[in-house]
Write an enzyme that holds these catalytic residues in place. Structure first.
Site, PDB file in Angstrom:
ATOM      1  N   HIS A 101       0.800  -1.230   0.000  1.00 25.32           N
ATOM      2  CA  HIS A 101       0.000   0.000   0.000  1.00 25.32           C
ATOM      3  C   HIS A 101       0.830   1.277   0.000  1.00 25.32           C
ATOM      4  CE1 HIS A 101       1.126  -0.127   4.211  1.00 25.32           C
ATOM      5  NE2 HIS A 101       0.833   1.152   4.263  1.00 25.32           N
TER       6      HIS A 101
HETATM    7  C1  UD1 Z   1      -1.165   5.828   5.894  1.00 25.74           C
HETATM    8  C2  UD1 Z   1       0.216   6.185   6.474  1.00 25.74           C
HETATM    9  C3  UD1 Z   1       1.130   4.956   6.416  1.00 25.74           C
HETATM   10  C4  UD1 Z   1       0.474   3.748   7.047  1.00 25.74           C
HETATM   11  C5  UD1 Z   1      -0.884   3.515   6.403  1.00 25.74           C
HETATM   12  C6  UD1 Z   1      -1.567   2.331   7.018  1.00 25.74           C
HETATM   13  C7  UD1 Z   1       0.964   8.528   6.162  1.00 25.74           C
HETATM   14  C8  UD1 Z   1       1.906   9.405   5.431  1.00 25.74           C
HETATM   15  N1  UD1 Z   1       0.881   7.245   5.728  1.00 25.74           N
HETATM   16  O1  UD1 Z   1      -0.981   5.535   4.524  1.00 25.74           O
HETATM   17  O2  UD1 Z   1       2.326   5.237   7.106  1.00 25.74           O
HETATM   18  O3  UD1 Z   1       1.309   2.614   6.846  1.00 25.74           O
HETATM   19  O4  UD1 Z   1      -1.673   4.697   6.575  1.00 25.74           O
HETATM   20  O5  UD1 Z   1      -2.658   1.906   6.267  1.00 25.74           O
HETATM   21  O6  UD1 Z   1       0.328   8.956   7.094  1.00 25.74           O
HETATM   22  N2  UD1 Z   1      -8.130   5.578   1.569  1.00 25.74           N
HETATM   23  C9  UD1 Z   1      -9.455   5.196   1.612  1.00 25.74           C
HETATM   24  N3  UD1 Z   1     -10.016   4.986   2.840  1.00 25.74           N
HETATM   25  C10 UD1 Z   1      -9.343   5.147   3.990  1.00 25.74           C
HETATM   26  C11 UD1 Z   1      -8.002   5.562   3.939  1.00 25.74           C
HETATM   27  C12 UD1 Z   1      -7.414   5.771   2.722  1.00 25.74           C
HETATM   28  O7  UD1 Z   1     -10.103   5.018   0.586  1.00 25.74           O
HETATM   29  O8  UD1 Z   1      -9.922   4.932   5.053  1.00 25.74           O
HETATM   30  C13 UD1 Z   1      -7.476   5.765   0.240  1.00 25.74           C
HETATM   31  C14 UD1 Z   1      -7.695   7.099  -0.399  1.00 25.74           C
HETATM   32  O9  UD1 Z   1      -7.679   6.897  -1.800  1.00 25.74           O
HETATM   33  C15 UD1 Z   1      -6.455   7.863   0.022  1.00 25.74           C
HETATM   34  C16 UD1 Z   1      -5.389   6.793  -0.006  1.00 25.74           C
HETATM   35  O10 UD1 Z   1      -6.067   5.602   0.423  1.00 25.74           O
HETATM   36  O11 UD1 Z   1      -6.177   8.931  -0.819  1.00 25.74           O
HETATM   37  C17 UD1 Z   1      -4.227   7.071   0.897  1.00 25.74           C
HETATM   38  O12 UD1 Z   1      -4.635   7.299   2.239  1.00 25.74           O
HETATM   39  P1  UD1 Z   1      -3.680   8.079   3.281  1.00 25.74           P
HETATM   40  O13 UD1 Z   1      -4.355   8.190   4.579  1.00 25.74           O
HETATM   41  O14 UD1 Z   1      -3.185   9.332   2.631  1.00 25.74           O
HETATM   42  O15 UD1 Z   1      -2.399   7.178   3.404  1.00 25.74           O
HETATM   43  P2  UD1 Z   1      -2.221   5.598   3.504  1.00 25.74           P
HETATM   44  O16 UD1 Z   1      -1.734   5.105   2.191  1.00 25.74           O
HETATM   45  O17 UD1 Z   1      -3.418   4.940   4.097  1.00 25.74           O
END
Ligand code: UD1
Length: 361
Positions: free
Chosen positions: A202
């Site tokens: 991820h």
């Molecule tokens: C975040 C953390 C990472 C951690 C991970 C665990 C940062 C910089 N990164 O990454 O260190 O390992 O969480 O999972 O804080 N999205 C959804 N639903 C959600 C959450 C995310 O659809 O509940 C999707 C969205 O498209 C979003 C993308 O995932 O834009 C990224 O989400 P984000 O919270 O920015 O970072 P993670 O990749 O989850």
């Protein structure tokens, strides 16, 4: 008043044992959720699995760019810290929520306790590495999970109020592994014990580029062919969004892949425990695989968990390195230790917090 800030799935899982220990010792605290993770499967289902009370505050920040997400958490957290007279804010790990919490607290002269302090990948392209370094630098209590983490802090001149506590991932796993025996995820996913390779990926640097995603899929196809096992890939929402936008979902819609949407913690434990081996780019899954003594390959070029290296091969996306790892597994060159502790990290953390509060607050 103690404040506890969480925001993402792994933070909820790994802070849960500390919350239980604070409850057991009848400490008062305020639980704040940034809601950086907001999808039901990444948030509500995990809170339910862990039987954590509803957060006292939900900042509802959701997804956004790093600056917007971090800034928005800070803006919403500040008045809560003031209103609740928080004197110590606990943050965990390396997410944007962690950084936003530590910065907000410090600027209000509130003490910061950092759980999982001292991890370093030395890869400055990772947003998490920047978050870790900055948060450790401004924290008042550094709760290092291992001696290696403590040594990293020492190299940066951080020696005051450093405690080696063990990692709460062991506590969480021990508290829930029994429940995972009732999981019916294998049946639901039509998988058989020992007959699949479990995959999670991820991280932005793994999945945000189309070229890397294509290379990842090729590696997984290679791993499936070589081992004659199914590839069970649990898709993080970020990964699913990228596979969809690059039009790659159809490439993994064939009989050698089993694609799963995010699942609860208990089901995930079961899926890890019954896998032939695990391929991941996640830090938490590296730890869990190690504790469950599952052969592991990390789909990155570095790890901030060097404690796992006796049973973890850093293969990035290299098929030859996968083959070498496979030979190592067959030749019994993988071995495991109790590097992350014995499941009493939450006790050590709360002891350290009590000690700090007695002397400083
Ligand atoms: C975040 C953390 C990472 C951690 C991970 C665990 C940062 C910089 N990164 O990454 O260190 O390992 O969480 O999972 O804080 N999205 C959804 N639903 C959600 C959450 C995310 O659809 O509940 C999707 C969205 O498209 C979003 C993308 O995932 O834009 C990224 O989400 P984000 O919270 O920015 O970072 P993670 O990749 O989850």
């Amino acid at each position: 008043m103690i404040g506890i800030l969480v925001g993402t799935r792994p933070e909820i899982i790994k802070v849960a044992p500390v919350i239980r220990e604070l409850d057991a010792r009848k400490h008062r605290y305020i639980l704040i959720h940034s809601n950086q993770h907001y999808s039901k499967s990444m948030d509500e289902d995990i809170l339910n699995d862990l039987k954590i009370k509803n957060p006292d505050y939900n900042l509802r920040v959701g997804s956004a760019s790093h600056a917007v997400q971090t800034g928005s958490i800070m803006e919403k957290l500040e008045p809560i810290c003031q209103k609740e007279k928080i004197s110590l804010l606990l943050v965990h790990g390396d997410t944007n929520t962690t950084l936003a919490g530590a910065l907000t607290a410090k600027k209000l002269h509130i003490s910061v306790g950092h759980i999982e302090a001292g991890l370093r990948s030395f890869d400055y392209q990772m947003p998490e590495e920047i978050n870790r370094i900055l948060v450790d630098r401004i924290s008042d209590i550094l709760l290092a999970p291992t001696a290696t983490a403590q040594a990293n802090l020492k190299k940066e001149g951080l020696t005051k109020n450093v405690y080696v506590t063990g990692n709460t991932v062991v506590d969480a796993l021990k508290q829930h592994i029994v429940l995972s025996k009732n999981s019916n995820i294998l049946k639901k996913a039509e998988l058989e014990e020992g007959e699949y390779i479990l995959v999670t990926a991820h991280r932005a640097e793994s999945v945000d580029s189309e070229l890397r995603l294509l290379r990842l899929i090729s590696l997984l196809e290679h791993a499936g062919d070589k081992t004659k096992k199914k590839i069970a890939w649990v898709l993080h929402p970020r990964t699913k969004a990228r596979l969809t936008s690059f039009n790659l979902l159809k490439k993994v819609s064939n009989s050698s892949f089993t694609i799963l949407n995010p699942i609860g913690y208990i089901d995930m434990l079961h899926l890890m425990n019954k896998a032939f081996m695990i391929l991941t780019d996640s830090g938490g899954v590296q730890e869990e695989a190690y504790i469950l003594q599952k052969p592991l390959c990390t789909l990155r070029s570095s790890t901030e968990r060097p404690e796992t290296l006796s049973a973890n091969r850093i293969i990035d996306l290299d098929a030859q390195a996968f083959d070498t790892a496979l030979s190592d597994i067959k030749d019994r060159k993988y071995s495991w230790s109790d590097a992350f502790g014995f499941g009493s990290a939450a006790t050590s953390i709360v002891d350290a917090l009590e000690n700090y509060m007695e002397q400083n607050l």
